[in-house]
Scaffold this motif. Structure first.
Motif, mmCIF file in Angstrom:
data_model
loop_
_atom_site.group_PDB
_atom_site.id
_atom_site.type_symbol
_atom_site.label_atom_id
_atom_site.label_comp_id
_atom_site.label_asym_id
_atom_site.label_seq_id
_atom_site.Cartn_x
_atom_site.Cartn_y
_atom_site.Cartn_z
ATOM 1 N N GLY A 56 0.829 -1.196 0.000
ATOM 2 C CA GLY A 56 0.000 0.000 0.000
ATOM 3 C C GLY A 56 0.865 1.249 0.000
ATOM 4 N N ASP A 57 1.725 1.369 0.991
ATOM 5 C CA ASP A 57 2.648 2.499 1.103
ATOM 6 C C ASP A 57 3.962 2.084 0.444
ATOM 7 O OD1 ASP A 57 4.393 4.525 1.822
ATOM 8 O OD2 ASP A 57 3.668 4.675 3.886
ATOM 9 N N LYS A 58 4.088 2.342 -0.845
ATOM 10 C CA LYS A 58 5.247 1.860 -1.597
ATOM 11 C C LYS A 58 6.538 2.545 -1.180
ATOM 12 C CE LYS A 58 2.542 0.562 -5.692
ATOM 13 N NZ LYS A 58 2.563 -0.876 -5.403
ATOM 14 N N ALA A 59 6.476 3.814 -0.830
ATOM 15 C CA ALA A 59 7.686 4.530 -0.433
ATOM 16 C C ALA A 59 8.248 3.937 0.855
ATOM 17 C CB ALA A 59 7.392 6.009 -0.258
ATOM 18 N N ARG A 60 7.385 3.733 1.835
ATOM 19 C CA ARG A 60 7.849 3.167 3.107
ATOM 20 C C ARG A 60 8.313 1.726 2.926
ATOM 21 N NH1 ARG A 60 5.134 1.137 8.092
ATOM 22 N NH2 ARG A 60 6.555 1.586 9.821
ATOM 23 N N ALA A 61 7.567 0.962 2.138
ATOM 24 C CA ALA A 61 7.962 -0.420 1.874
ATOM 25 C C ALA A 61 9.307 -0.469 1.159
ATOM 26 C CB ALA A 61 6.895 -1.117 1.035
ATOM 27 N N GLY A 112 7.915 12.211 -4.863
ATOM 28 C CA GLY A 112 8.341 13.260 -5.779
ATOM 29 C C GLY A 112 9.789 13.660 -5.590
ATOM 30 N N THR A 113 10.270 13.579 -4.343
ATOM 31 C CA THR A 113 11.650 13.957 -4.058
ATOM 32 C C THR A 113 12.645 12.939 -4.610
ATOM 33 O OG1 THR A 113 11.435 12.887 -1.899
ATOM 34 C CG2 THR A 113 11.083 15.275 -1.984
ATOM 35 N N GLY A 114 12.156 11.791 -5.078
ATOM 36 C CA GLY A 114 13.054 10.783 -5.629
ATOM 37 C C GLY A 114 13.194 10.858 -7.133
ATOM 38 N N ARG A 115 12.559 11.833 -7.754
ATOM 39 C CA ARG A 115 12.597 11.935 -9.218
ATOM 40 C C ARG A 115 14.019 12.084 -9.751
ATOM 41 N NH1 ARG A 115 9.314 13.485 -13.556
ATOM 42 N NH2 ARG A 115 10.583 13.138 -15.420
ATOM 43 N N TRP A 116 14.826 12.899 -9.064
ATOM 44 C CA TRP A 116 16.205 13.101 -9.533
ATOM 45 C C TRP A 116 16.971 11.779 -9.530
ATOM 46 C CZ3 TRP A 116 20.587 11.601 -7.162
ATOM 47 C CH2 TRP A 116 20.503 11.271 -5.806
ATOM 48 N N ARG A 151 19.163 9.192 -0.374
ATOM 49 C CA ARG A 151 19.158 8.474 -1.650
ATOM 50 C C ARG A 151 20.478 8.594 -2.396
ATOM 51 N NH1 ARG A 151 13.969 10.608 -1.779
ATOM 52 N NH2 ARG A 151 12.300 9.066 -1.849
ATOM 53 N N ARG A 152 21.119 9.736 -2.285
ATOM 54 C CA ARG A 152 22.370 9.951 -3.014
ATOM 55 C C ARG A 152 23.428 8.940 -2.563
ATOM 56 N NH1 ARG A 152 23.332 14.451 -5.754
ATOM 57 N NH2 ARG A 152 21.704 15.481 -4.533
ATOM 58 N N ASN A 153 23.572 8.776 -1.240
ATOM 59 C CA ASN A 153 24.527 7.804 -0.724
ATOM 60 C C ASN A 153 24.207 6.397 -1.215
ATOM 61 O OD1 ASN A 153 26.284 9.414 0.757
ATOM 62 N ND2 ASN A 153 25.044 9.334 2.605
ATOM 63 N N VAL A 154 22.936 6.038 -1.157
ATOM 64 C CA VAL A 154 22.528 4.690 -1.556
ATOM 65 C C VAL A 154 22.806 4.465 -3.036
ATOM 66 C CG1 VAL A 154 20.589 3.093 -1.791
ATOM 67 C CG2 VAL A 154 20.760 4.538 0.239
ATOM 68 N N LEU A 155 22.416 5.405 -3.869
ATOM 69 C CA LEU A 155 22.564 5.228 -5.308
ATOM 70 C C LEU A 155 24.027 5.182 -5.723
ATOM 71 C CD1 LEU A 155 21.310 4.905 -8.055
ATOM 72 C CD2 LEU A 155 20.984 7.383 -8.175
ATOM 73 N N TYR A 156 24.848 6.089 -5.200
ATOM 74 C CA TYR A 156 26.274 6.064 -5.522
ATOM 75 C C TYR A 156 26.893 4.746 -5.082
ATOM 76 C CZ TYR A 156 26.237 11.119 -6.478
ATOM 77 O OH TYR A 156 26.000 12.362 -6.984
ATOM 78 N N SER A 157 26.486 4.269 -3.907
ATOM 79 C CA SER A 157 27.046 3.026 -3.394
ATOM 80 C C SER A 157 26.651 1.840 -4.264
ATOM 81 C CB SER A 157 26.589 2.809 -1.957
ATOM 82 O OG SER A 157 27.366 1.848 -1.306
ATOM 83 N N LEU A 158 25.388 1.770 -4.661
ATOM 84 C CA LEU A 158 24.942 0.686 -5.544
ATOM 85 C C LEU A 158 25.731 0.684 -6.850
ATOM 86 C CD1 LEU A 158 21.042 0.744 -5.156
ATOM 87 C CD2 LEU A 158 22.576 -1.133 -4.529
ATOM 88 N N LEU A 159 25.830 1.837 -7.480
ATOM 89 C CA LEU A 159 26.528 1.915 -8.761
ATOM 90 C C LEU A 159 28.000 1.548 -8.614
ATOM 91 C CD1 LEU A 159 24.880 5.142 -10.222
ATOM 92 C CD2 LEU A 159 24.483 2.783 -10.955
ATOM 93 N N ALA A 160 28.599 1.942 -7.481
ATOM 94 C CA ALA A 160 30.001 1.623 -7.251
ATOM 95 C C ALA A 160 30.210 0.121 -7.113
ATOM 96 C CB ALA A 160 30.504 2.343 -5.999
#
Length: 197
Positions: A56-61, A112-116, A151-160
């Motif tokens: 139901g709450d996809k962001a929290r999940a 919405g804040t995750g669009r970037w 999100r920035r930390n998570v995304l950079y870490s995943l890509l790395a």
């Protein structure tokens, strides 16, 4: 060996030795996922993730799922550090990272804040990051950043980590799609008793 954490002067000089110890013993399922036409564009994968989710709450999940799967990744590294243990199973690591990517996309595409983050991921979807020493300050060195609420930390870490494995986000997503489609066929997405991994 140290995991390449952060010190007062930024990222330490240790480049995360466990990443270099990963054992390349690919299972047939991962080979076929990469070679069998499972690849999607970033937009297609985002749509796939949102179709798969019954939350139901996809962001929290997404946040909770990410941190849960990051724990699985951390567990693989913890076991690798034990005396007498074998290097990390690359295929198992890729599977767990695919789950991390799934939940990161679910989280970021639901706010919405995750669009970037989705735009940034799309730009680098099929590209390998440069794994030079100087680049690790930008991309992040340690799996512990997967637990971040930033999100920035998570995304950079995943890509790395993907890059350290010689894989793109598109490659990891292809493996994740193959795994979930297999579970869908087995009926184990909704029935936990049937899950094999």
């Amino acid at each position: 060996p140290a995991m390449g954490g952060e010190g007062e002067g930024g990222v330490t000089e240790d480049m995360g030795a466990p990443y270099m110890e990963v054992r390349d013993c690919r299972r047939a399922g991962l080979d076929s996922a990469l070679a069998g036409g499972k690849s999607m564009t970033a937009a297609e994968y985002i749509a796939f993730v949102r179709r798969q989710s019954t939350h139901g709450d996809k962001a929290r999940a997404g946040r909770l799922g990410l941190w849960s799967e990051a724990g699985e990744v951390a567990g693989l590294f913890e076991r690798e550090l034990r005396a007498g243990c074998q290097p990390i199973d690359r295929d198992k690591l890729v599977e767990e990272l695919g789950d991390c990517l799934f939940y990161f996309v679910l989280w970021s595409s639901s706010e919405g804040t995750g669009r970037w983050a989705m735009d940034y991921l799309g730009e680098r979807w099929a590209k390998l990051p440069l794994i030079a020493r100087t680049d690790w300050r930008k991309w992040g060195t340690s799996h512990d950043r997967l637990f971040s609420s930033d999100r920035r930390n998570v995304l950079y870490s995943l890509l790395a980590i993907f890059g350290r494995l010689g894989m793109t986000a598109q490659d990891v997503a292809a493996c994740n799609v193959a795994k979930l489609e297999r579970r869908n066929a087995e009926g184990s997405i909704t029935d936990r008793s049937k899950r094999t991994a």
